[in-house]
Design a protein around this motif. Structure first.
Motif, PDB file in Angstrom:
ATOM      1  N   VAL A 125       0.501  -0.781  -0.157  1.00  0.00           N
ATOM      2  CA  VAL A 125       0.088  -0.362   0.231  1.00  0.00           C
ATOM      3  C   VAL A 125       0.868   0.895  -0.156  1.00  0.00           C
ATOM      4  CG1 VAL A 125      -1.671   1.555   1.372  1.00  0.00           C
ATOM      5  CG2 VAL A 125      -2.221  -1.042   1.167  1.00  0.00           C
ATOM      6  N   ASN A 126       0.393   2.216  -0.747  1.00  0.00           N
ATOM      7  CA  ASN A 126       1.432   3.616  -0.813  1.00  0.00           C
ATOM      8  C   ASN A 126       0.740   4.270  -1.161  1.00  0.00           C
ATOM      9  OD1 ASN A 126       3.874   2.534  -2.754  1.00  0.00           O
ATOM     10  ND2 ASN A 126       2.653   1.777  -3.278  1.00  0.00           N
ATOM     11  N   VAL A 127       0.811   6.035  -0.206  1.00  0.00           N
ATOM     12  CA  VAL A 127       0.355   6.842   0.325  1.00  0.00           C
ATOM     13  C   VAL A 127       0.901   7.902   0.159  1.00  0.00           C
ATOM     14  CG1 VAL A 127      -0.930   8.238   2.258  1.00  0.00           C
ATOM     15  CG2 VAL A 127      -1.110   5.766   2.178  1.00  0.00           C
ATOM     16  N   PHE A 128      -0.204   8.835  -1.619  1.00  0.00           N
ATOM     17  CA  PHE A 128       0.246   9.849  -1.680  1.00  0.00           C
ATOM     18  C   PHE A 128       0.052  11.035  -1.782  1.00  0.00           C
ATOM     19  CE2 PHE A 128       1.312   6.330  -3.982  1.00  0.00           C
ATOM     20  CZ  PHE A 128       1.973   6.649  -5.213  1.00  0.00           C
ATOM     21  N   TYR A 129       0.784  12.189  -1.295  1.00  0.00           N
ATOM     22  CA  TYR A 129       0.028  13.499  -1.687  1.00  0.00           C
ATOM     23  C   TYR A 129       0.720  14.632  -1.993  1.00  0.00           C
ATOM     24  CZ  TYR A 129      -0.471  18.190   0.025  1.00  0.00           C
ATOM     25  OH  TYR A 129      -1.053  19.745   0.606  1.00  0.00           O
ATOM     26  N   ASP A 130      -0.250  15.579  -3.186  1.00  0.00           N
ATOM     27  CA  ASP A 130       0.079  16.164  -4.196  1.00  0.00           C
ATOM     28  C   ASP A 130       1.475  15.148  -5.635  1.00  0.00           C
ATOM     29  OD1 ASP A 130       0.208  18.164  -5.258  1.00  0.00           O
ATOM     30  OD2 ASP A 130       2.127  19.083  -4.367  1.00  0.00           O
ATOM     31  N   GLY A 131       0.773  14.425  -5.354  1.00  0.00           N
ATOM     32  CA  GLY A 131       1.489  13.066  -6.045  1.00  0.00           C
ATOM     33  C   GLY A 131       3.006  12.973  -5.806  1.00  0.00           C
ATOM     34  N   ILE A 132       2.402  13.037  -4.440  1.00  0.00           N
ATOM     35  CA  ILE A 132       4.399  12.488  -4.364  1.00  0.00           C
ATOM     36  C   ILE A 132       3.972  11.592  -2.443  1.00  0.00           C
ATOM     37  CG2 ILE A 132       6.343  13.351  -2.104  1.00  0.00           C
ATOM     38  CD1 ILE A 132       5.802  16.531  -3.313  1.00  0.00           C
ATOM     39  N   PRO A 133       4.830  10.670  -3.074  1.00  0.00           N
ATOM     40  CA  PRO A 133       4.829   9.290  -2.557  1.00  0.00           C
ATOM     41  C   PRO A 133       5.456   9.332  -1.000  1.00  0.00           C
ATOM     42  CG  PRO A 133       6.464   8.542  -4.088  1.00  0.00           C
ATOM     43  CD  PRO A 133       6.348   9.783  -4.024  1.00  0.00           C
ATOM     44  N   MET A 134       4.424   9.299   0.205  1.00  0.00           N
ATOM     45  CA  MET A 134       4.511   9.873   1.318  1.00  0.00           C
ATOM     46  C   MET A 134       5.203   8.623   2.779  1.00  0.00           C
ATOM     47  SD  MET A 134       4.167  13.007   1.735  1.00  0.00           S
ATOM     48  CE  MET A 134       3.791  13.084   3.211  1.00  0.00           C
ATOM     49  N   ALA A 135       3.658   7.026   2.076  1.00  0.00           N
ATOM     50  CA  ALA A 135       3.924   6.290   2.904  1.00  0.00           C
ATOM     51  C   ALA A 135       4.321   4.530   1.972  1.00  0.00           C
ATOM     52  CB  ALA A 135       3.697   6.123   3.954  1.00  0.00           C
ATOM     53  N   ILE A 136       4.732   3.503   2.424  1.00  0.00           N
ATOM     54  CA  ILE A 136       4.577   2.650   2.031  1.00  0.00           C
ATOM     55  C   ILE A 136       4.831   1.574   3.133  1.00  0.00           C
ATOM     56  CG2 ILE A 136       7.242   2.407   1.889  1.00  0.00           C
ATOM     57  CD1 ILE A 136       7.156   0.903  -0.613  1.00  0.00           C
ATOM     58  N   SER A 137       4.192   0.756   2.650  1.00  0.00           N
ATOM     59  CA  SER A 137       3.320  -0.442   3.504  1.00  0.00           C
ATOM     60  C   SER A 137       4.663  -1.644   3.466  1.00  0.00           C
ATOM     61  CB  SER A 137       2.057  -1.307   3.853  1.00  0.00           C
ATOM     62  OG  SER A 137       1.981  -2.034   2.315  1.00  0.00           O
ATOM     63  N   ASP A 138       4.437  -2.402   4.448  1.00  0.00           N
ATOM     64  CA  ASP A 138       5.534  -3.728   4.578  1.00  0.00           C
ATOM     65  C   ASP A 138       4.611  -4.220   3.054  1.00  0.00           C
ATOM     66  OD1 ASP A 138       7.181  -3.521   5.864  1.00  0.00           O
ATOM     67  OD2 ASP A 138       5.249  -4.497   7.860  1.00  0.00           O
ATOM     68  N   MET A 139       5.638  -5.473   2.530  1.00  0.00           N
ATOM     69  CA  MET A 139       4.759  -6.425   1.013  1.00  0.00           C
ATOM     70  C   MET A 139       3.834  -7.448   1.727  1.00  0.00           C
ATOM     71  SD  MET A 139       5.690  -4.727  -1.114  1.00  0.00           S
ATOM     72  CE  MET A 139       5.111  -5.822  -2.520  1.00  0.00           C
ATOM     73  N   VAL A 140       2.869  -8.036   1.211  1.00  0.00           N
ATOM     74  CA  VAL A 140       2.172  -8.565   1.582  1.00  0.00           C
ATOM     75  C   VAL A 140       2.214  -9.856   0.531  1.00  0.00           C
ATOM     76  CG1 VAL A 140      -0.239  -9.760   2.855  1.00  0.00           C
ATOM     77  CG2 VAL A 140       0.608  -7.421   3.472  1.00  0.00           C
ATOM     78  N   GLU A 141       3.025 -11.245   0.786  1.00  0.00           N
ATOM     79  CA  GLU A 141       2.856 -11.856  -0.329  1.00  0.00           C
ATOM     80  C   GLU A 141       1.141 -13.258  -0.900  1.00  0.00           C
ATOM     81  OE1 GLU A 141       6.572 -14.053   0.980  1.00  0.00           O
ATOM     82  OE2 GLU A 141       7.866 -12.420   0.366  1.00  0.00           O
ATOM     83  N   PHE A 142       0.918 -13.772  -0.926  1.00  0.00           N
ATOM     84  CA  PHE A 142       0.222 -14.696  -1.411  1.00  0.00           C
ATOM     85  C   PHE A 142       0.150 -15.760  -2.567  1.00  0.00           C
ATOM     86  CE2 PHE A 142      -1.385 -10.561  -4.032  1.00  0.00           C
ATOM     87  CZ  PHE A 142      -1.756 -11.110  -4.739  1.00  0.00           C
ATOM     88  N   GLU A 143      -0.719 -16.187  -2.707  1.00  0.00           N
ATOM     89  CA  GLU A 143      -0.512 -17.303  -3.890  1.00  0.00           C
ATOM     90  C   GLU A 143      -1.867 -16.619  -4.683  1.00  0.00           C
ATOM     91  OE1 GLU A 143       1.897 -19.128  -4.730  1.00  0.00           O
ATOM     92  OE2 GLU A 143       2.883 -18.509  -3.306  1.00  0.00           O
ATOM     93  N   PHE A 144      -1.408 -16.804  -5.889  1.00  0.00           N
ATOM     94  CA  PHE A 144      -2.580 -16.259  -6.650  1.00  0.00           C
ATOM     95  C   PHE A 144      -2.916 -17.421  -7.762  1.00  0.00           C
ATOM     96  CE2 PHE A 144      -4.686 -14.886 -10.670  1.00  0.00           C
ATOM     97  CZ  PHE A 144      -5.927 -13.990 -10.094  1.00  0.00           C
ATOM     98  N   ASN A 145      -4.354 -18.070  -8.094  1.00  0.00           N
ATOM     99  CA  ASN A 145      -4.413 -18.807  -9.065  1.00  0.00           C
ATOM    100  C   ASN A 145      -5.815 -18.459  -9.873  1.00  0.00           C
ATOM    101  OD1 ASN A 145      -2.607 -21.319  -7.937  1.00  0.00           O
ATOM    102  ND2 ASN A 145      -3.786 -21.159  -6.208  1.00  0.00           N
ATOM    103  N   LYS A 146      -5.942 -18.580 -11.104  1.00  0.00           N
ATOM    104  CA  LYS A 146      -6.466 -18.725 -11.888  1.00  0.00           C
ATOM    105  C   LYS A 146      -7.644 -18.916 -11.816  1.00  0.00           C
ATOM    106  CE  LYS A 146      -4.253 -16.351 -15.348  1.00  0.00           C
ATOM    107  NZ  LYS A 146      -4.339 -15.493 -16.930  1.00  0.00           N
ATOM    108  N   ASN A 147      -8.121 -20.103 -11.182  1.00  0.00           N
ATOM    109  CA  ASN A 147      -9.036 -21.150 -10.798  1.00  0.00           C
ATOM    110  C   ASN A 147     -10.044 -20.289  -9.852  1.00  0.00           C
ATOM    111  OD1 ASN A 147      -8.190 -22.829 -13.065  1.00  0.00           O
ATOM    112  ND2 ASN A 147      -7.092 -24.343 -11.923  1.00  0.00           N
TER     113      ASN A 147
END
Length: 160
Positions: free
Chosen positions: A138-160
């Motif tokens: 997750v990223n948060v921007f103010y006036d087009g400028i990045p203000m914060a970034i979250s930790d990455m959350v991993e997950f498995e994606f399956n098309k089924n």
């Protein structure tokens, strides 16, 4: 691995560790197999909700952009895709898949215990093989400028 992804994101101009004193993102978690009615085509679609806590300081009545970006979990690259679900907050060279919204905090100190973004699975899967190990931040921007970034959350994606 997180360092590789953060470095990649920063290099692509998607997010950077700017002054995070005004914005905090924490407790990111994903809810799979959620059905939502979307504004597009007025139909119910199956997708993924990104939940997190968001605190914004000293940005009362200012436009704040909130986006969840999706990548391969190893940080090799962001999912290359042109879709309704990419954002004005990306660099002009980038095609990143994300879901986003804009908010206008009502108070000098505004707190969302459960901020939620939604993305249909169909928008994530267009450029993916049958299954893939993915990550979201997750990223948060103010006036087009990045203000914060979250930790990455991993997950498995399956098309089924």
């Amino acid at each position: 691995m997180k360092r590789i992804i953060v470095t990649l994101i920063s290099a692509l101009g998607l997010c950077a560790m700017a002054s995070a004193q005004d914005v905090t993102v924490s407790d990111v978690w994903l809810e799979h197999n959620v059905y939502k009615s979307t504004g597009y085509y007025n139909q119910t679609v199956k997708g993924l909700e990104v939940h997190f806590t968001l605190e914004v300081e000293d940005l009362r009545q200012q436009k704040v952009g909130v986006a969840a970006f999706f990548a391969y979990h190893d940080g090799d690259e962001y999912v290359p895709l042109r879709t309704r679900y990419n954002t004005q907050y990306r660099s002009s060279q980038d095609n990143s898949v994300c879901t986003w919204t804009e908010v206008y905090p009502k108070y000098d100190s505004t707190y969302w215990e459960d901020f939620v973004l939604f993305i249909p699975y169909s928008e994530i899967s267009r450029a993916l093989p049958e299954s893939a190990s993915m990550a979201c931040c997750v990223n948060v921007f103010y006036d087009g400028i990045p203000m914060a970034i979250s930790d990455m959350v991993e997950f498995e994606f399956n098309k089924n």
